[in-house]
Design a protein around this motif. Sequence first.
Motif, PDB file in Angstrom:
ATOM      1  N   ASP A  95      44.168  43.074  51.072  1.00  0.00           N
ATOM      2  CA  ASP A  95      42.832  43.576  50.756  1.00  0.00           C
ATOM      3  C   ASP A  95      42.264  42.942  49.487  1.00  0.00           C
ATOM      4  OD1 ASP A  95      40.654  45.203  51.484  1.00  0.00           O
ATOM      5  OD2 ASP A  95      41.227  46.712  50.002  1.00  0.00           O
ATOM      6  N   ALA A  96      43.093  42.196  48.766  1.00  0.00           N
ATOM      7  CA  ALA A  96      42.619  41.501  47.562  1.00  0.00           C
ATOM      8  C   ALA A  96      43.311  40.148  47.471  1.00  0.00           C
ATOM      9  CB  ALA A  96      42.895  42.332  46.319  1.00  0.00           C
ATOM     10  N   ASP A  97      43.366  39.464  48.606  1.00  0.00           N
ATOM     11  CA  ASP A  97      44.127  38.226  48.702  1.00  0.00           C
ATOM     12  C   ASP A  97      43.497  37.122  47.866  1.00  0.00           C
ATOM     13  OD1 ASP A  97      45.198  35.622  50.062  1.00  0.00           O
ATOM     14  OD2 ASP A  97      46.370  37.235  50.952  1.00  0.00           O
ATOM     15  N   LEU A  98      44.333  36.377  47.163  1.00  0.00           N
ATOM     16  CA  LEU A  98      43.862  35.260  46.347  1.00  0.00           C
ATOM     17  C   LEU A  98      42.924  34.342  47.116  1.00  0.00           C
ATOM     18  CD1 LEU A  98      44.220  33.270  43.826  1.00  0.00           C
ATOM     19  CD2 LEU A  98      46.032  32.220  45.203  1.00  0.00           C
ATOM     20  N   LEU A  99      43.250  34.079  48.381  1.00  0.00           N
ATOM     21  CA  LEU A  99      42.488  33.110  49.156  1.00  0.00           C
ATOM     22  C   LEU A  99      41.058  33.547  49.437  1.00  0.00           C
ATOM     23  CD1 LEU A  99      45.144  31.985  51.805  1.00  0.00           C
ATOM     24  CD2 LEU A  99      44.858  31.260  49.427  1.00  0.00           C
ATOM     25  N   CYS A 100      40.781  34.810  49.228  1.00  0.00           N
ATOM     26  CA  CYS A 100      39.458  35.336  49.565  1.00  0.00           C
ATOM     27  C   CYS A 100      38.511  35.393  48.371  1.00  0.00           C
ATOM     28  CB  CYS A 100      39.588  36.728  50.172  1.00  0.00           C
ATOM     29  SG  CYS A 100      40.453  36.735  51.756  1.00  0.00           S
ATOM     30  N   TYR A 101      39.002  35.105  47.187  1.00  0.00           N
ATOM     31  CA  TYR A 101      38.148  35.194  45.995  1.00  0.00           C
ATOM     32  C   TYR A 101      37.732  33.797  45.563  1.00  0.00           C
ATOM     33  CZ  TYR A 101      38.820  40.110  46.000  1.00  0.00           C
ATOM     34  OH  TYR A 101      38.787  41.436  46.397  1.00  0.00           O
ATOM     35  N   GLN A 113      38.266  24.800  47.242  1.00  0.00           N
ATOM     36  CA  GLN A 113      38.796  26.086  47.694  1.00  0.00           C
ATOM     37  C   GLN A 113      38.632  26.242  49.203  1.00  0.00           C
ATOM     38  OE1 GLN A 113      36.600  28.825  45.209  1.00  0.00           O
ATOM     39  NE2 GLN A 113      38.258  29.006  43.725  1.00  0.00           N
ATOM     40  N   ALA A 114      37.470  25.898  49.704  1.00  0.00           N
ATOM     41  CA  ALA A 114      37.225  26.028  51.146  1.00  0.00           C
ATOM     42  C   ALA A 114      38.142  25.109  51.943  1.00  0.00           C
ATOM     43  CB  ALA A 114      35.761  25.740  51.459  1.00  0.00           C
ATOM     44  N   ALA A 115      38.278  23.873  51.489  1.00  0.00           N
ATOM     45  CA  ALA A 115      39.084  22.893  52.227  1.00  0.00           C
ATOM     46  C   ALA A 115      40.564  23.260  52.216  1.00  0.00           C
ATOM     47  CB  ALA A 115      38.883  21.500  51.625  1.00  0.00           C
ATOM     48  N   THR A 116      41.018  23.857  51.123  1.00  0.00           N
ATOM     49  CA  THR A 116      42.439  24.186  50.999  1.00  0.00           C
ATOM     50  C   THR A 116      42.777  25.540  51.588  1.00  0.00           C
ATOM     51  OG1 THR A 116      42.564  22.876  48.966  1.00  0.00           O
ATOM     52  CG2 THR A 116      44.356  24.431  49.370  1.00  0.00           C
ATOM     53  N   TRP A 117      41.932  26.526  51.317  1.00  0.00           N
ATOM     54  CA  TRP A 117      42.266  27.899  51.672  1.00  0.00           C
ATOM     55  C   TRP A 117      41.793  28.342  53.045  1.00  0.00           C
ATOM     56  CZ3 TRP A 117      40.716  30.409  46.329  1.00  0.00           C
ATOM     57  CH2 TRP A 117      41.683  30.054  45.367  1.00  0.00           C
ATOM     58  N   GLY A 129      45.844  37.777  64.531  1.00  0.00           N
ATOM     59  CA  GLY A 129      44.609  38.439  64.939  1.00  0.00           C
ATOM     60  C   GLY A 129      43.930  39.116  63.771  1.00  0.00           C
ATOM     61  N   ALA A 130      44.063  38.514  62.593  1.00  0.00           N
ATOM     62  CA  ALA A 130      43.530  39.119  61.368  1.00  0.00           C
ATOM     63  C   ALA A 130      42.938  38.019  60.495  1.00  0.00           C
ATOM     64  CB  ALA A 130      44.622  39.851  60.604  1.00  0.00           C
ATOM     65  N   ARG A 131      41.632  37.810  60.638  1.00  0.00           N
ATOM     66  CA  ARG A 131      40.960  36.759  59.868  1.00  0.00           C
ATOM     67  C   ARG A 131      40.278  37.400  58.662  1.00  0.00           C
ATOM     68  NH1 ARG A 131      38.066  33.156  56.788  1.00  0.00           N
ATOM     69  NH2 ARG A 131      38.052  31.070  57.752  1.00  0.00           N
ATOM     70  N   LEU A 132      40.925  37.281  57.495  1.00  0.00           N
ATOM     71  CA  LEU A 132      40.330  37.807  56.268  1.00  0.00           C
ATOM     72  C   LEU A 132      39.107  36.968  55.889  1.00  0.00           C
ATOM     73  CD1 LEU A 132      43.530  38.525  54.122  1.00  0.00           C
ATOM     74  CD2 LEU A 132      42.302  40.058  55.683  1.00  0.00           C
ATOM     75  N   MET A 133      38.145  37.619  55.241  1.00  0.00           N
ATOM     76  CA  MET A 133      36.882  36.967  54.926  1.00  0.00           C
ATOM     77  C   MET A 133      36.761  36.695  53.428  1.00  0.00           C
ATOM     78  SD  MET A 133      35.843  36.702  57.934  1.00  0.00           S
ATOM     79  CE  MET A 133      34.275  35.908  57.522  1.00  0.00           C
ATOM     80  N   PRO A 134      36.356  35.469  53.059  1.00  0.00           N
ATOM     81  CA  PRO A 134      36.176  35.127  51.642  1.00  0.00           C
ATOM     82  C   PRO A 134      35.021  35.903  51.013  1.00  0.00           C
ATOM     83  CG  PRO A 134      36.298  33.153  53.023  1.00  0.00           C
ATOM     84  CD  PRO A 134      36.114  34.313  53.946  1.00  0.00           C
ATOM     85  N   ARG A 135      35.097  36.090  49.700  1.00  0.00           N
ATOM     86  CA  ARG A 135      34.035  36.701  48.918  1.00  0.00           C
ATOM     87  C   ARG A 135      33.777  35.802  47.708  1.00  0.00           C
ATOM     88  NH1 ARG A 135      34.489  39.816  52.750  1.00  0.00           N
ATOM     89  NH2 ARG A 135      35.462  41.876  52.820  1.00  0.00           N
ATOM     90  N   THR A 136      32.558  35.773  47.263  1.00  0.00           N
ATOM     91  CA  THR A 136      32.202  35.010  46.072  1.00  0.00           C
ATOM     92  C   THR A 136      32.247  35.928  44.852  1.00  0.00           C
ATOM     93  OG1 THR A 136      30.772  33.530  47.341  1.00  0.00           O
ATOM     94  CG2 THR A 136      30.441  33.603  44.953  1.00  0.00           C
ATOM     95  N   GLY A 137      32.916  35.464  43.811  1.00  0.00           N
ATOM     96  CA  GLY A 137      33.002  36.266  42.605  1.00  0.00           C
ATOM     97  C   GLY A 137      34.284  37.072  42.544  1.00  0.00           C
ATOM     98  N   LEU A 138      34.387  37.931  41.528  1.00  0.00           N
ATOM     99  CA  LEU A 138      35.608  38.677  41.273  1.00  0.00           C
ATOM    100  C   LEU A 138      35.545  40.144  41.677  1.00  0.00           C
ATOM    101  CD1 LEU A 138      36.470  37.238  37.739  1.00  0.00           C
ATOM    102  CD2 LEU A 138      37.386  36.535  39.965  1.00  0.00           C
ATOM    103  N   MET A 139      34.374  40.622  42.086  1.00  0.00           N
ATOM    104  CA  MET A 139      34.245  42.020  42.490  1.00  0.00           C
ATOM    105  C   MET A 139      34.956  42.263  43.818  1.00  0.00           C
ATOM    106  SD  MET A 139      32.667  43.548  40.090  1.00  0.00           S
ATOM    107  CE  MET A 139      32.254  45.090  40.900  1.00  0.00           C
ATOM    108  N   HIS A 140      35.709  43.365  43.873  1.00  0.00           N
ATOM    109  CA  HIS A 140      36.459  43.664  45.078  1.00  0.00           C
ATOM    110  C   HIS A 140      35.549  44.128  46.202  1.00  0.00           C
ATOM    111  CE1 HIS A 140      38.785  46.417  47.760  1.00  0.00           C
ATOM    112  NE2 HIS A 140      39.603  45.389  47.737  1.00  0.00           N
ATOM    113  N   GLU A 141      35.784  43.570  47.390  1.00  0.00           N
ATOM    114  CA  GLU A 141      35.131  44.030  48.618  1.00  0.00           C
ATOM    115  C   GLU A 141      36.216  44.216  49.657  1.00  0.00           C
ATOM    116  OE1 GLU A 141      31.683  41.882  50.045  1.00  0.00           O
ATOM    117  OE2 GLU A 141      31.445  40.925  48.084  1.00  0.00           O
TER     118      GLU A 141
END
Length: 237
Positions: A95-101, A113-117, A129-141
């Motif tokens: 829920d707060a994966d490094l790859l998503c921030y 970041q996009a090319a690597t992560w 069957g679980a595609r986590l979604m990236p977020r911009t910035g440091l605020m948790h979503e």
Amino acid sequence: MSEWKQKRFWTAATAEQNDAGWTVTLDGRAIKTPAKAPLVLPTQAMADAVAAEWDAQDEVVNPLSMPFTRSANAAIDKVAIQHTEVADMLAAYGDADLLCYRADAPEELVDRQAATWDPYLDWAGATFGARLMPRTGLMHESQDADALAALSGPVHAMSNFELAAFHDLVSLSGSLILGFAAAQDLHPPLTIWAASRLDETWQEEQWGEDEEAQEVAKIKEGSFLHAKAFFDAAKTG
């Protein structure tokens, strides 16, 4: 007063199989964990690694030179008695994966970041069957609850020994997805470790390397590589 240190008292450390699994004996006497539990190991590979560590000790035992022994002790004395709690804690990384921030600038970092992560997130989507979604910035979503549930199941299914190793793969990288990638041999461990340090590497390129930070990173890298080796040694299938 000087600190007491255990001295070597045995001639040979030997990996042996018994009804419970594998263990290591010192001149025929089975090793116990710090909590006095029998050191029962799941595979010969792990027992051989533990035995080699004990055989390599000189006159004074140095626990820091025995990573397989320490990880096995942790699996038995700690993970085994709180497996669900440890699995819950690690699954929560999703829920707060490094790859998503992600950064919103500069463009070169955003692209890197996009090319690597992104390929790791795509792989997890196809595998679990679980595609986590990236977020911009440091605020948790929060991530999608169904995706998090799909990632949680495989964590809880791990053995005590696998989970002990997985703990370090996830906590050191800051990513549940990278932990899975290492455990399932998606890429070589050093490639996955480098992916976890993308932001730090970027900063070093911009401002130069800090010697103390490099030493810390090298220690963590070694711990990550050991966790992968321990996870592999724990596999019984």
